[in-house]
Design an enzyme around this catalytic site. Structure first.
Site, mmCIF file in Angstrom:
data_model
loop_
_atom_site.group_PDB
_atom_site.id
_atom_site.type_symbol
_atom_site.label_atom_id
_atom_site.label_comp_id
_atom_site.label_asym_id
_atom_site.label_seq_id
_atom_site.Cartn_x
_atom_site.Cartn_y
_atom_site.Cartn_z
ATOM 1 N N TYR A 97 0.838 -1.204 0.000
ATOM 2 C CA TYR A 97 0.000 0.000 0.000
ATOM 3 C C TYR A 97 0.870 1.251 0.000
ATOM 4 O O TYR A 97 2.049 1.224 0.383
ATOM 5 C CB TYR A 97 -0.950 0.012 1.201
ATOM 6 N N CYS A 98 0.240 2.366 -0.421
ATOM 7 C CA CYS A 98 0.891 3.681 -0.342
ATOM 8 C C CYS A 98 -0.070 4.638 0.361
ATOM 9 O O CYS A 98 -0.790 4.233 1.276
ATOM 10 C CB CYS A 98 1.331 4.180 -1.718
ATOM 11 N N TRP A 99 -0.097 5.897 -0.042
ATOM 12 C CA TRP A 99 -0.932 6.871 0.669
ATOM 13 C C TRP A 99 -2.403 6.759 0.276
ATOM 14 O O TRP A 99 -3.268 6.490 1.077
ATOM 15 C CB TRP A 99 -0.403 8.280 0.435
ATOM 16 N N SER A 105 2.267 2.317 -4.826
ATOM 17 C CA SER A 105 2.066 0.898 -4.501
ATOM 18 C C SER A 105 1.785 0.090 -5.759
ATOM 19 O O SER A 105 2.207 -1.070 -5.875
ATOM 20 C CB SER A 105 0.915 0.736 -3.509
ATOM 21 N N TYR A 126 -3.178 3.908 2.650
ATOM 22 C CA TYR A 126 -3.210 4.187 4.085
ATOM 23 C C TYR A 126 -4.463 4.952 4.466
ATOM 24 O O TYR A 126 -5.025 4.733 5.550
ATOM 25 C CB TYR A 126 -1.964 4.983 4.495
#
Length: 373
Positions: A97-99, A105, A126
């Site tokens: 995952y990323c933001w 991601s 996130y």
């Protein structure tokens, strides 16, 4: 099945333990503020690179930013694969995952999936996880049977929680999660407090693994532990829940505090700086007297003064005002601060709650009955 598989956090939650790794590809500063429990940080752009790409995006064009970003991301992903993932078998299953947007991601997920690993990507990143924590924390609070450990400063409430946990009881240690002892002298040496988001994520992670049919033991706290706010819904439940009053003679309280706050004994300059925060409450002359005790090494006398003049009056006012069942608390009188002393108190508390549970079940309590089905 086609990989990478893109899933929402609600879909992933029941299966989180099935992933061999949870990979946060955000920058180190984003990761440090908060992250999914157990996640490792493999940034596809570090903090400096992220700023650089963002600046190009705003000042030049998105196309130029994407070119530079893609080159940096490819290099960083290659480095992570070489340094961290080459030994992973075909069955290794990572969650990435990323933001929020999924570009960072998505890049790593695509490459790992092309290698042949069964990769999952968190949809919404996130932010999806953060929204879930914000939504469910207020719902968690009323599910549990809270038991609030009360007692004046130095009575060993934190040690009692540790003892309860060692015997298998469900414990929410807010001060441990907040890295703070909850008073003006509560800063821990060389251990900064986490962010508010990280604090709340830690509470969520703890409570989600608890059994709602069993008690949860927690220390009586004010609304803030250091700089961090206890979630309002949890405070509301704590303040109307049954209390356990831990009592300890003053001499043992002084001994316990001198042990817990040994770092102040070794650094009286820091202690004196903290005492300055009490000027408004006690005046300059009293603070001057306390500083002199610290400078002379008369720490035991200083601790006793602080208990009698500051901590005890403030604590008792707060408990009587905020914790509705404090007057009917189960009284636990200890004469010492050894491991065995706290273990004995733990046994008394657990036996009392067991007897209460049996009595409640015998009266046909719906919650108790439902817990057996």
């Amino acid at each position: 099945m086609k990989y990478p598989e893109v899933l929402s956090f609600n879909d992933l939650l029941p299966h989180l333990a099935q992933f061999d790794a949870i990979i946060d590809v955000r920058s180190p500063s984003e990761y440090a503020e908060d992250h999914l429990p157990g996640a490792i940080n493999c940034p596809v752009l570090d903090d400096e690179q992220r700023v650089r790409v963002g600046t190009i995006y705003k000042q030049v064009s998105s196309f130029e930013a994407k070119k530079i970003g893609a080159a940096l991301i490819a290099k960083n992903i290659a480095q992570h694969i070489e340094e961290r993932f080459l030994d992973k078998p075909r069955e290794w299953k990572p969650l990435i995952y990323c933001w929020r947007g999924g570009n960072r991601s998505g890049a790593m997920a695509l490459i790992l999936a092309k290698i042949g690993w069964p990769v999952a990507q968190l949809e919404g990143g996130y932010k999806n996880f953060r929204n879930h924590v914000n939504e469910v924390l207020p719902q968690f609070a009323p599910r549990f049977q809270w038991r609030v450990i009360c007692g004046t400063t130095g009575s060993g409430k934190s040690r009692l929680l540790t003892s309860l946990a060692s015997q298998g009881a469900q414990v929410l240690d807010l001060e441990q999660l907040a890295a703070h002892r909850g008073s003006v002298l509560g800063d821990l040496p060389s251990q900064p407090q986490p962010s508010q988001k990280k604090f709340e994520s830690s509470i969520w992670q703890t409570l989600r693994n608890f059994d709602s049919t069993l008690p949860v033991y927690v220390e009586a706290e004010s609304k803030k532990v250091g700089k961090l706010r206890v979630p309002e819904a949890i405070m509301e439940e704590m303040r109307k829940s049954p209390c356990i009053n831990l009592r300890l003679p003053t001499e043992q309280r002084v001994e316990l505090l001198m042990d817990d706050y040994a770092h102040f004994i070794e650094d009286t300059d820091n202690l004196n700086r903290q005492l300055d925060f009490l000027h408004v409450l006690h005046g300059k002359e009293k603070i001057k007297d306390w500083k002199q005790l610290a400078d002379k090494g008369q720490i035991g006398e200083l601790v006793r003064e602080l208990l009698e003049k500051h901590y005890d009056p403030a604590y008792l006012r707060s408990i009587n005002r905020n914790f509705l069942q404090s007057e009917n608390a189960l009284l636990i009188d200890q004469t010492g601060i050894s491991h065995e002393d706290f273990l004995q108190s733990t046994k008394v508390i657990l036996q009392s709650d067991l007897a209460l549970a049996k009595n409640t079940a015998g009266m046909g309590n719906p919650t108790s009955a439902a817990s057996k089905t």
